[in-house]
Design a protein around this motif. Structure first.
Motif, PDB file in Angstrom:
ATOM      1  N   ASN A 144       0.900  -1.265   0.255  1.00  0.00           N
ATOM      2  CA  ASN A 144      -0.042  -0.111  -0.130  1.00  0.00           C
ATOM      3  C   ASN A 144       0.927   1.154  -0.012  1.00  0.00           C
ATOM      4  O   ASN A 144       0.687   2.334   1.025  1.00  0.00           O
ATOM      5  CB  ASN A 144      -0.758   0.057   1.064  1.00  0.00           C
ATOM      6  CG  ASN A 144      -1.962  -0.937   1.156  1.00  0.00           C
ATOM      7  OD1 ASN A 144      -2.526  -1.086   0.055  1.00  0.00           O
ATOM      8  ND2 ASN A 144      -2.562  -1.474   2.055  1.00  0.00           N
ATOM      9  N   ASP A 157       0.610  -2.368  -5.830  1.00  0.00           N
ATOM     10  CA  ASP A 157      -0.793  -2.533  -6.411  1.00  0.00           C
ATOM     11  C   ASP A 157      -1.897  -2.038  -5.509  1.00  0.00           C
ATOM     12  O   ASP A 157      -2.932  -2.089  -5.882  1.00  0.00           O
ATOM     13  CB  ASP A 157      -0.871  -4.000  -6.809  1.00  0.00           C
ATOM     14  CG  ASP A 157      -0.224  -4.432  -8.095  1.00  0.00           C
ATOM     15  OD1 ASP A 157       0.072  -3.605  -8.885  1.00  0.00           O
ATOM     16  OD2 ASP A 157       0.200  -5.445  -8.064  1.00  0.00           O
ATOM     17  N   GLY A 160      -6.811  -3.226  -2.684  1.00  0.00           N
ATOM     18  CA  GLY A 160      -7.962  -3.317  -3.555  1.00  0.00           C
ATOM     19  C   GLY A 160      -9.224  -2.992  -2.480  1.00  0.00           C
ATOM     20  O   GLY A 160     -10.234  -2.907  -2.611  1.00  0.00           O
ATOM     21  N   ASN A 164      -6.388   1.587  -4.140  1.00  0.00           N
ATOM     22  CA  ASN A 164      -6.207   1.010  -5.478  1.00  0.00           C
ATOM     23  C   ASN A 164      -4.988   1.182  -5.934  1.00  0.00           C
ATOM     24  O   ASN A 164      -3.960   1.571  -5.084  1.00  0.00           O
ATOM     25  CB  ASN A 164      -7.163   1.865  -6.406  1.00  0.00           C
ATOM     26  CG  ASN A 164      -8.804   1.781  -6.352  1.00  0.00           C
ATOM     27  OD1 ASN A 164      -9.215   0.764  -5.905  1.00  0.00           O
ATOM     28  ND2 ASN A 164      -9.413   3.085  -6.185  1.00  0.00           N
ATOM     29  N   ARG A 165      -4.769   0.707  -7.256  1.00  0.00           N
ATOM     30  CA  ARG A 165      -3.272   0.532  -7.498  1.00  0.00           C
ATOM     31  C   ARG A 165      -2.812   2.005  -7.496  1.00  0.00           C
ATOM     32  O   ARG A 165      -3.265   3.167  -7.723  1.00  0.00           O
ATOM     33  CB  ARG A 165      -3.302  -0.039  -8.788  1.00  0.00           C
ATOM     34  CG  ARG A 165      -4.029   0.727 -10.130  1.00  0.00           C
ATOM     35  CD  ARG A 165      -3.973   0.067 -11.544  1.00  0.00           C
ATOM     36  NE  ARG A 165      -4.453   0.963 -12.498  1.00  0.00           N
ATOM     37  CZ  ARG A 165      -5.990   0.883 -12.588  1.00  0.00           C
ATOM     38  NH1 ARG A 165      -6.552   0.020 -12.076  1.00  0.00           N
ATOM     39  NH2 ARG A 165      -6.394   1.445 -13.726  1.00  0.00           N
ATOM     40  N   ILE A 168      -2.675   4.860 -10.443  1.00  0.00           N
ATOM     41  CA  ILE A 168      -4.132   5.454 -10.817  1.00  0.00           C
ATOM     42  C   ILE A 168      -4.114   6.756 -10.758  1.00  0.00           C
ATOM     43  O   ILE A 168      -4.941   7.635 -11.736  1.00  0.00           O
ATOM     44  CB  ILE A 168      -5.195   4.986  -9.868  1.00  0.00           C
ATOM     45  CG1 ILE A 168      -6.517   4.740 -10.936  1.00  0.00           C
ATOM     46  CG2 ILE A 168      -5.260   5.503  -8.628  1.00  0.00           C
ATOM     47  CD1 ILE A 168      -7.523   3.901 -10.180  1.00  0.00           C
ATOM     48  N   ALA A 231     -10.006   3.407  -2.409  1.00  0.00           N
ATOM     49  CA  ALA A 231     -10.949   2.417  -2.844  1.00  0.00           C
ATOM     50  C   ALA A 231     -12.438   2.526  -2.431  1.00  0.00           C
ATOM     51  O   ALA A 231     -12.799   3.233  -1.715  1.00  0.00           O
ATOM     52  CB  ALA A 231     -10.636   0.716  -2.411  1.00  0.00           C
TER      53      ALA A 231
END
Length: 357
Positions: A144, A157, A160, A164-165, A168, A231
């Motif tokens: 994270n 990544d 989730g 999010n990745r 982005i 997320a």
């Protein structure tokens, strides 16, 4: 981001206080991911990059544009959920999209950052000497964070569930790479006010890179850092807001965005390197105030003032908010005329956050 030395450091996008909240309040899986992330960050923080001192020695060009700009040199690597750097090369300069969103977003983000500094400030890459821009994606498991380690970008990544990745958000990519610009130009110490100013410079440039890529004027920009990173299900819009520090998130897991936007709320702490991610909201909001007062494209006047001030020899490693504010005021007069609207906007912008010049 997370560092202890201006020459040998990493700069991570997720503030440690956010990871601490997750480690205390998250599910077992979320807590484990947060603790792993902190462990990796601490390890990289301790590393020393032997080649960095020569690579990032200050190099101020006497004449703007005196260094001929070179073509972008980008390389994106895939760590494939390992912690091996740089990983396997998956996209080089000029090669087409791969279909992997993380790879392609990193490639485009590095390019947008290079283009911004080249076209707006006549800067030849991050170090003003044509530094190739490398990035590794898919780093670690549920990592994270994302960071710049003075050699390359590294992106996790996310899990989730909370994040999010990390490719982005273009402003996050621009933010991290801009640490290299500050590192090259001023070596602001990453502690207390100078560290918060360091963080703020990256937020300023990260936001401007996004605005430049979207051709947005100051009144149309969202002034968010990390839009899209949180997320679904997390109560928040971004990691930080330059327009309204303290309002980016308010979530049972992440807590309340702790950033102040006025010196009356300055946070005195030894955590987070003396509150570098927290108190950066104050100079962030000052820039927002200046840019929106001047209007138009924020990089043309406010951004130029901040960039030239960063390169001013009066900026020392321990420079705090007030000294930097005074330098921006002087630079505004030099660039646009003493007593003009630009100087007035700078003075009013800093006054709005409790810093009188």
């Amino acid at each position: 981001m997370c560092t202890q030395h201006h020459r040998h450091s990493i700069f991570c996008v997720i503030p440690p206080y956010v990871l601490d909240e997750i480690a205390q309040k998250g599910t077992p899986k979320q807590r484990a991911a947060a603790l792993r992330t902190k462990s990796v960050d601490n390890t990289f923080r301790a590393l020393r990059v032997a080649s960095q001192a020569s690579r990032f020695a200050p190099q101020r060009s006497a004449v703007p544009g005196a260094v001929e700009l070179v073509q972008k040199q980008r390389a994106i690597y895939n760590a494939a959920a390992t912690q091996n750097l740089p990983g396997t090369l998956v996209r080089g300069e000029g090669q087409g999209a791969t279909g992997d969103p993380a790879v392609d977003e990193a490639y485009e983000g590095l390019g947008a950052t290079f283009d911004f500094f080249a076209k707006v400030f006549d800067r030849n890459s991050i170090d003003d000497s044509g530094l190739p821009l490398d990035a590794t994606v898919h780093f670690g498991q549920d990592y994270n964070n994302a960071f710049w380690n003075s050699v390359q970008m590294v992106f996790g990544d996310g899990d989730g569930e909370i994040f999010n990745r990390f490719t982005i958000a273009l402003d996050i990519i621009g933010h991290e790479l801009s640490h290299g610009v500050t590192e090259d130009e001023s070596q602001l110490q990453y502690f207390n006010q100078s560290g918060a100013l360091n963080e703020s410079m990256s937020d300023v440039f990260g936001s401007l890179i996004k605005q430049f890529a979207k051709n947005e004027t100051a009144d149309k920009a969202d002034w968010l850092i990390g839009d899209g990173l949180l997320a679904a299900g997390i109560n928040g819009v971004a990691l930080r807001s330059m327009k309204d520090p303290g309002s980016a998130f308010n979530d049972p897991l992440l807590g309340q965005d702790p950033q102040p936007k006025h010196m009356s709320k300055f946070v005195h702490t030894f955590e987070d390197n003396g509150g570098v991610h927290i108190n950066s909201g104050i100079p962030n909001h000052a820039f927002y105030q200046v840019a929106t007062r001047l209007g138009g494209y924020a990089w043309e006047k406010a951004g130029r003032i901040w960039y030239d001030a960063l390169r001013d020899p009066r900026v020392k490693p321990n420079t705090g908010f007030r000294r930097y504010a005074r330098i921006t005021y002087d630079v505004a007069g030099r660039l646009f005329g003493v007593g003009g609207q630009e100087q007035a906007a700078v003075q009013q912008g800093w006054a709005a956050v409790g810093i009188e010049l």
